[in-house]
Design an enzyme around this catalytic site. Structure first.
Site, PDB file in Angstrom:
ATOM      1  CD  GLU A   1      -8.013  -3.604  -0.423  1.00  0.00           C
ATOM      2  OE1 GLU A   1      -6.868  -3.338  -0.809  1.00  0.00           O
ATOM      3  OE2 GLU A   1      -8.230  -4.383   0.520  1.00  0.00           O
TER       4      GLU A   1
ATOM      5  CG  HIS B   1      -7.722  -0.227   2.444  1.00  0.00           C
ATOM      6  ND1 HIS B   1      -8.199  -0.751   3.626  1.00  0.00           N
ATOM      7  CD2 HIS B   1      -6.840  -1.136   1.982  1.00  0.00           C
ATOM      8  CE1 HIS B   1      -7.600  -1.910   3.866  1.00  0.00           C
ATOM      9  NE2 HIS B   1      -6.775  -2.164   2.874  1.00  0.00           N
TER      10      HIS B   1
ATOM     11  CG  HIS C   1      -2.040  -1.014   1.159  1.00  0.00           C
ATOM     12  ND1 HIS C   1      -2.538  -1.534  -0.004  1.00  0.00           N
ATOM     13  CD2 HIS C   1      -2.747  -1.628   2.158  1.00  0.00           C
ATOM     14  CE1 HIS C   1      -3.514  -2.399   0.274  1.00  0.00           C
ATOM     15  NE2 HIS C   1      -3.645  -2.495   1.575  1.00  0.00           N
TER      16      HIS C   1
HETATM   17  C1  GLA Z   1      -5.117  -5.097   2.552  1.00  0.00           C
HETATM   18  C2  GLA Z   1      -4.334  -6.317   2.509  1.00  0.00           C
HETATM   19  C3  GLA Z   1      -4.428  -6.972   3.837  1.00  0.00           C
HETATM   20  C4  GLA Z   1      -4.079  -6.020   4.944  1.00  0.00           C
HETATM   21  C5  GLA Z   1      -4.916  -4.770   4.829  1.00  0.00           C
HETATM   22  C6  GLA Z   1      -4.520  -3.712   5.800  1.00  0.00           C
HETATM   23  O1  GLA Z   1      -6.285  -5.042   1.990  1.00  0.00           O
HETATM   24  O2  GLA Z   1      -4.699  -7.185   1.465  1.00  0.00           O
HETATM   25  O3  GLA Z   1      -3.579  -8.073   3.873  1.00  0.00           O
HETATM   26  O4  GLA Z   1      -2.734  -5.687   4.870  1.00  0.00           O
HETATM   27  O5  GLA Z   1      -4.821  -4.230   3.576  1.00  0.00           O
HETATM   28  O6  GLA Z   1      -4.507  -4.143   7.107  1.00  0.00           O
END
Ligand code: GLA
Length: 345
Positions: free
Chosen positions: A310, A173, A99
């Site tokens: 997402e 997110h 991210h």
């Molecule tokens: C995402 C990832 C997860 C986790 C979240 C944040 O969507 O796929 O594994 O890291 O973000 O906690």
């Protein structure tokens, strides 16, 4: 919504349509802080996890409601090559990059301006990410516009440019819980995903590169399935993700806006339909939430009280040449449109 420790002001914008649906957005992290939509009796309820104060977002580690990037999702060992040059990104998730790194797009202040009209209120946020930030090449300018339409949709339009070849794969997110009560888990929601296959992962949640059929596996959401039905099945992919935390390969052509998923909560009757022009959908079931984040009204967000859908390219694409690529070059424009549409059933 108060100040950052360095004194800069953070603003909250409220978008409201004629039906009374409201979305609130702050320019820290381009974050959706609340989204109030009706249940089948017309009662409004907030369907996203978040915090009552800015501090929650500053301290938060789970990307609540934010736009993540430059690269949403993981890049194996944070390494990739572009035009024969090797780049090393920040490592912030085990041995991988996640991210956008330590200070991703979710942890910066965006510039905001309100646009739109009473029919379709909107706010546009812009962030300029400097050359070398978190290891990425090129200065990237990303515009994200949130609009609330008359059809009870939160529409998100992204537009990005660069001054040097780079990669760009942002996503949204938000953690959804359609029950309107952020203490219930999402295990009783039903989910449908328009995908015949998914990208299996290794223990570090990096795709192996295969596309695997969902048929006869707990990953089959071709027709609506209750999320809790198979989430703890003894299935290797689920043990790697500690539940669902995978990318589904969406049907149809990427570049074209099409239905990607439907999330339904039977008690409230709320239905959320996701449309996107992206190739993939990461369904993350909030498996890592563990009660340490104290959210709205002081509620501790426990395991699986919210889920993320997402829309993006597949994880680790720069290292998987057969996946749809996210290279962005000077003169090109990155575009994404994703819609979260709310209705009842
Ligand atoms: C995402 C990832 C997860 C986790 C979240 C944040 O969507 O796929 O594994 O890291 O973000 O906690």
């Amino acid at each position: 919504m108060h100040k950052l420790p360095d004194g800069r002001n953070v603003f909250q914008y409220t978008l409201k349509n004629r039906a009374g649906v409201t979305a609130q957005i702050i320019n820290y992290g381009a974050t959706v802080t609340s989204l109030r939509v009706p249940d089948r009796n017309g009662i409004m309820g907030d369907v996203v996890l978040g915090f009552d104060s800015l501090q929650g977002y500053i301290d938060g580690t789970a990307y609540f409601g934010a736009v993540v990037g430059r690269y949403g999702n993981r890049i194996g060992k944070g390494r990739f090559q572009l035009d024969g040059k090797q780049y090393q990104l920040t490592i912030n998730d085990g041995e991988n990059h996640l991210h956008g790194g330590k200070i991703g797009f979710n942890k910066v202040l965006w510039e905001a301006k309100t646009l739109g009209d009473r029919e379709e209120p909107s706010v546009q946020l812009q962030y300029r990410s400097r050359d070398g930030e978190e290891g990425y090449p090129g200065t990237v300018t990303l515009n994200v516009t949130y609009a609330l339409t008359g059809k009870n949709e939160l529409r998100i339009d992204y537009e990005g440019t660069t001054d040097k070849p780079t990669i760009l794969n942002p996503t949204q997110h938000s953690y959804f819980n359609l029950s309107g009560s952020l203490t219930n888990t999402v295990l009783d929601h039903t989910l449908m995903i328009e995908a015949d296959s998914f990208t299996p992962i290794d223990r570090g949640l990096i795709p192996t590169g295969q596309l695997a059929s969902v048929a006869n596996t707990p990953m089959d959401f071709r027709t609506p399935v209750t999320i809790g039905a198979h989430i703890d099945d003894p299935y290797e992919q689920l043990s790697f993700g500690r539940g669902y935390d995978h990318n589904w390969v969406l049907k149809g052509s990427s570049g074209q806006l099409r239905k990607a998923a439907e999330l339904y909560e039977p008690a409230s009757g709320r239905l959320m339909t996701v449309f996107t022009d992206q190739p993939g959908l990461q369904f993350y079931a909030g498996n890592f939430l563990n009660g340490t984040a104290k959210g709205k009204n002081g509620i501790a967000y426990g395991r699986r009280v919210g889920l993320c859908l997402e829309t993006q390219a597949f994880p680790d694409t720069p290292n998987k040449p057969h996946f749809p690529q996210v290279t962005l070059r000077p003169g090109q424009v990155y575009r994404q449109t994703t819609i979260y549409q709310f209705s009842t059933k």
